[in-house]
Design a protein around this motif. Structure first.
Motif, PDB file in Angstrom:
ATOM      1  N   GLY A  55      -3.162   1.418  -4.069  1.00 11.33           N
ATOM      2  CA  GLY A  55      -2.516   0.127  -4.256  1.00 11.33           C
ATOM      3  C   GLY A  55      -3.163  -1.005  -3.482  1.00 11.33           C
ATOM      4  N   SER A  56      -3.833  -0.664  -2.404  1.00 14.13           N
ATOM      5  CA  SER A  56      -4.496  -1.659  -1.567  1.00 14.13           C
ATOM      6  C   SER A  56      -5.469  -0.935  -0.644  1.00 14.13           C
ATOM      7  CB  SER A  56      -3.475  -2.434  -0.744  1.00 14.13           C
ATOM      8  OG  SER A  56      -4.107  -3.385   0.091  1.00 14.13           O
ATOM      9  N   THR A  57      -6.481  -1.649  -0.201  1.00 14.13           N
ATOM     10  CA  THR A  57      -7.406  -1.047   0.749  1.00 14.13           C
ATOM     11  C   THR A  57      -6.795  -0.993   2.140  1.00 14.13           C
ATOM     12  OG1 THR A  57      -9.599  -1.221   1.773  1.00 14.13           O
ATOM     13  CG2 THR A  57      -8.483  -3.279   1.211  1.00 14.13           C
ATOM     14  N   ILE A  58      -7.113   0.065   2.872  1.00 12.44           N
ATOM     15  CA  ILE A  58      -6.610   0.189   4.245  1.00 12.44           C
ATOM     16  C   ILE A  58      -7.651  -0.248   5.258  1.00 12.44           C
ATOM     17  CG2 ILE A  58      -4.977   2.037   3.689  1.00 12.44           C
ATOM     18  CD1 ILE A  58      -7.027   4.005   4.952  1.00 12.44           C
ATOM     19  N   ARG A  59      -8.774  -0.764   4.794  1.00 10.75           N
ATOM     20  CA  ARG A  59      -9.865  -1.077   5.721  1.00 10.75           C
ATOM     21  C   ARG A  59      -9.502  -2.175   6.716  1.00 10.75           C
ATOM     22  NH1 ARG A  59     -14.560  -1.400   3.806  1.00 10.75           N
ATOM     23  NH2 ARG A  59     -14.177  -0.506   1.745  1.00 10.75           N
ATOM     24  N   HIS A  60      -8.455  -2.936   6.410  1.00 12.78           N
ATOM     25  CA  HIS A  60      -8.060  -4.021   7.301  1.00 12.78           C
ATOM     26  C   HIS A  60      -6.993  -3.609   8.308  1.00 12.78           C
ATOM     27  CE1 HIS A  60     -10.327  -6.540   4.642  1.00 12.78           C
ATOM     28  NE2 HIS A  60      -9.551  -6.255   3.626  1.00 12.78           N
ATOM     29  N   TYR A  61      -6.558  -2.334   8.233  1.00 12.39           N
ATOM     30  CA  TYR A  61      -5.399  -1.920   9.010  1.00 12.39           C
ATOM     31  C   TYR A  61      -5.730  -0.872  10.048  1.00 12.39           C
ATOM     32  CZ  TYR A  61      -3.170  -3.832   4.810  1.00 12.39           C
ATOM     33  OH  TYR A  61      -2.801  -4.639   3.773  1.00 12.39           O
ATOM     34  N   VAL A  62      -5.067  -0.977  11.186  1.00 11.92           N
ATOM     35  CA  VAL A  62      -4.996   0.157  12.100  1.00 11.92           C
ATOM     36  C   VAL A  62      -4.141   1.232  11.433  1.00 11.92           C
ATOM     37  CG1 VAL A  62      -3.982   0.940  14.276  1.00 11.92           C
ATOM     38  CG2 VAL A  62      -5.354  -1.156  14.224  1.00 11.92           C
ATOM     39  N   MET A  63      -4.595   2.463  11.538  1.00 14.03           N
ATOM     40  CA  MET A  63      -3.866   3.570  10.934  1.00 14.03           C
ATOM     41  C   MET A  63      -3.408   4.538  12.021  1.00 14.03           C
ATOM     42  SD  MET A  63      -3.828   2.883   7.721  1.00 14.03           S
ATOM     43  CE  MET A  63      -3.217   4.440   7.080  1.00 14.03           C
ATOM     44  N   ALA A  86       0.724   6.268   8.749  1.00 17.51           N
ATOM     45  CA  ALA A  86       1.305   4.940   8.702  1.00 17.51           C
ATOM     46  C   ALA A  86       0.230   3.877   8.894  1.00 17.51           C
ATOM     47  CB  ALA A  86       2.382   4.796   9.780  1.00 17.51           C
ATOM     48  N   ALA A  87       0.506   2.690   8.389  1.00 18.19           N
ATOM     49  CA  ALA A  87      -0.416   1.566   8.481  1.00 18.19           C
ATOM     50  C   ALA A  87       0.229   0.421   9.250  1.00 18.19           C
ATOM     51  CB  ALA A  87      -0.823   1.098   7.092  1.00 18.19           C
ATOM     52  N   ASP A  88      -0.517  -0.110  10.201  1.00 19.86           N
ATOM     53  CA  ASP A  88      -0.091  -1.287  10.965  1.00 19.86           C
ATOM     54  C   ASP A  88      -0.867  -2.480  10.439  1.00 19.86           C
ATOM     55  OD1 ASP A  88      -0.032  -2.073  14.564  1.00 19.86           O
ATOM     56  OD2 ASP A  88       0.428  -3.273  12.798  1.00 19.86           O
ATOM     57  N   THR A  89      -0.192  -3.361   9.744  1.00 19.72           N
ATOM     58  CA  THR A  89      -0.877  -4.483   9.113  1.00 19.72           C
ATOM     59  C   THR A  89      -0.927  -5.725   9.994  1.00 19.72           C
ATOM     60  OG1 THR A  89       1.139  -5.329   8.082  1.00 19.72           O
ATOM     61  CG2 THR A  89      -0.093  -3.663   6.864  1.00 19.72           C
ATOM     62  N   SER A  90      -0.277  -5.680  11.153  1.00 17.97           N
ATOM     63  CA  SER A  90      -0.141  -6.893  11.962  1.00 17.97           C
ATOM     64  C   SER A  90      -1.040  -6.955  13.174  1.00 17.97           C
ATOM     65  CB  SER A  90       1.312  -7.025  12.433  1.00 17.97           C
ATOM     66  OG  SER A  90       2.198  -7.048  11.339  1.00 17.97           O
ATOM     67  N   SER A  91      -1.633  -5.841  13.575  1.00 15.24           N
ATOM     68  CA  SER A  91      -2.411  -5.812  14.805  1.00 15.24           C
ATOM     69  C   SER A  91      -3.765  -5.184  14.530  1.00 15.24           C
ATOM     70  CB  SER A  91      -1.668  -5.018  15.883  1.00 15.24           C
ATOM     71  OG  SER A  91      -2.403  -4.966  17.083  1.00 15.24           O
ATOM     72  N   PRO A  92      -4.742  -5.956  14.068  1.00 16.18           N
ATOM     73  CA  PRO A  92      -6.004  -5.378  13.608  1.00 16.18           C
ATOM     74  C   PRO A  92      -6.869  -4.769  14.694  1.00 16.18           C
ATOM     75  CG  PRO A  92      -6.119  -7.763  13.593  1.00 16.18           C
ATOM     76  CD  PRO A  92      -4.704  -7.410  13.892  1.00 16.18           C
ATOM     77  N   VAL A 142       0.845  -1.190   0.000  1.00 17.75           N
ATOM     78  CA  VAL A 142       0.000   0.000   0.000  1.00 17.75           C
ATOM     79  C   VAL A 142       0.881   1.241   0.000  1.00 17.75           C
ATOM     80  CG1 VAL A 142      -0.241  -0.029   2.521  1.00 17.75           C
ATOM     81  CG2 VAL A 142      -1.921   1.176   1.127  1.00 17.75           C
ATOM     82  N   GLN A 143       0.498   2.223  -0.808  1.00 17.80           N
ATOM     83  CA  GLN A 143       1.218   3.496  -0.841  1.00 17.80           C
ATOM     84  C   GLN A 143       0.373   4.540  -0.119  1.00 17.80           C
ATOM     85  OE1 GLN A 143       0.769   1.842  -4.145  1.00 17.80           O
ATOM     86  NE2 GLN A 143       2.522   0.694  -3.368  1.00 17.80           N
ATOM     87  N   LEU A 144       1.044   5.339   0.722  1.00 17.91           N
ATOM     88  CA  LEU A 144       0.370   6.370   1.502  1.00 17.91           C
ATOM     89  C   LEU A 144       0.903   7.733   1.110  1.00 17.91           C
ATOM     90  CD1 LEU A 144       0.511   4.615   4.999  1.00 17.91           C
ATOM     91  CD2 LEU A 144      -1.365   4.589   3.357  1.00 17.91           C
ATOM     92  N   GLN A 145       0.002   8.671   0.925  1.00 18.74           N
ATOM     93  CA  GLN A 145       0.369  10.025   0.527  1.00 18.74           C
ATOM     94  C   GLN A 145      -0.254  11.004   1.510  1.00 18.74           C
ATOM     95  OE1 GLN A 145       2.199  10.889  -2.367  1.00 18.74           O
ATOM     96  NE2 GLN A 145       2.140  13.046  -1.821  1.00 18.74           N
ATOM     97  N   ALA A 146       0.591  11.659   2.306  1.00 20.70           N
ATOM     98  CA  ALA A 146       0.106  12.651   3.262  1.00 20.70           C
ATOM     99  C   ALA A 146       0.133  14.037   2.634  1.00 20.70           C
ATOM    100  CB  ALA A 146       0.960  12.634   4.516  1.00 20.70           C
ATOM    101  N   SER A 147      -0.850  14.840   2.994  1.00 26.04           N
ATOM    102  CA  SER A 147      -0.924  16.205   2.488  1.00 26.04           C
ATOM    103  C   SER A 147      -1.658  17.085   3.480  1.00 26.04           C
ATOM    104  CB  SER A 147      -1.633  16.227   1.129  1.00 26.04           C
ATOM    105  OG  SER A 147      -2.966  15.769   1.269  1.00 26.04           O
ATOM    106  N   GLY A 148      -1.607  18.394   3.234  1.00 21.72           N
ATOM    107  CA  GLY A 148      -2.372  19.319   4.056  1.00 21.72           C
ATOM    108  C   GLY A 148      -1.553  20.150   5.031  1.00 21.72           C
ATOM    109  N   GLY A 149      -0.260  19.902   5.095  1.00 19.93           N
ATOM    110  CA  GLY A 149       0.573  20.677   5.995  1.00 19.93           C
ATOM    111  C   GLY A 149       0.738  22.114   5.517  1.00 19.93           C
TER     112      GLY A 149
END
Length: 125
Positions: A25-33, A96-102, A1-8
Motif C-alpha cells: 500500500g505504501s513504501t516503508i523506506r521513509h519509516y523507522v520500523m 510496526a511503522a513509526d511515521t513521525s520520527s525518521p 500502509v498495511q503490514l503482514q507479519a509471518s514466520g512464527g
C-alpha cells in the motif's frame, strides 16, 4: 500502509526462527520500523528497531546478541532473525511503522502508527 507479519511457529529452546514483515500500500523506506512482542497477561514490549536506511539498529537488552533486525526497502520488507530462542521469548510478535520520527528509534508502542496482525512464537523448554 498495511503490514503482514509471518514466520512464527513452535520451536524448542535454542532453535532459530526468522520473522518477516511485508508491507503493501505504501513504501516503508521513509519509516523507522520496529518489532514488538506481547506475552499473555503482559504489556506489549519493544524488541528491536531499525532506521530508514538500515544503518542503525537498537535492541531490547533481553534480545541483544540473539536477535537481528534488517530491512530491504526495495522489497518493502523487514525481517527479525531470532537465534538461541528461550521459553521467555514466547509471545505474539508484531511489526510496526513509526511515521513521525525518521531518525530516532523509539521504544514506546504508542509512537508507532501502523501495525501488522502479529505472528505467534512459542518456545518450549
Amino acid at each position: 500502509v498495511q503490514l503482514q507479519a509471518s514466520g512464527g511457529g513452535l520451536v524448542q529452546a535454542g532453535d532459530s526462527l526468522r520473522l518477516s514483515c511485508a508491507a503493501s500500500g505504501s513504501t516503508i523506506r521513509h519509516y523507522v520500523m520496529g518489532w514488538f512482542r506481547q506475552a499473555p497477561g503482559k504489556e506489549r514490549e519493544f524488541v528491536a528497531g531499525i532506521t530508514r536506511s538500515g544503518s542503525t539498529t537498537y535492541y531490547a537488552d533481553s534480545v541483544k546478541g540473539r536477535f537481528t533486525i534488517s530491512r530491504d526497502n526495495a522489497k518493502n520488507m523487514v525481517t527479525l532473525q531470532m537465534n538461541s530462542l528461550k521459553p521467555e521469548d514466547t509471545a505474539v510478535y508484531y511489526c510496526a511503522a513509526d511515521t513521525s520520527s525518521p531518525w530516532t528509534i523509539r521504544v514506546g508502542p504508542q509512537s508507532y502508527d501502523y501495525w501488522g496482525q502479529g505472528t505467534q512464537v512459542t518456545v518450549s523448554s
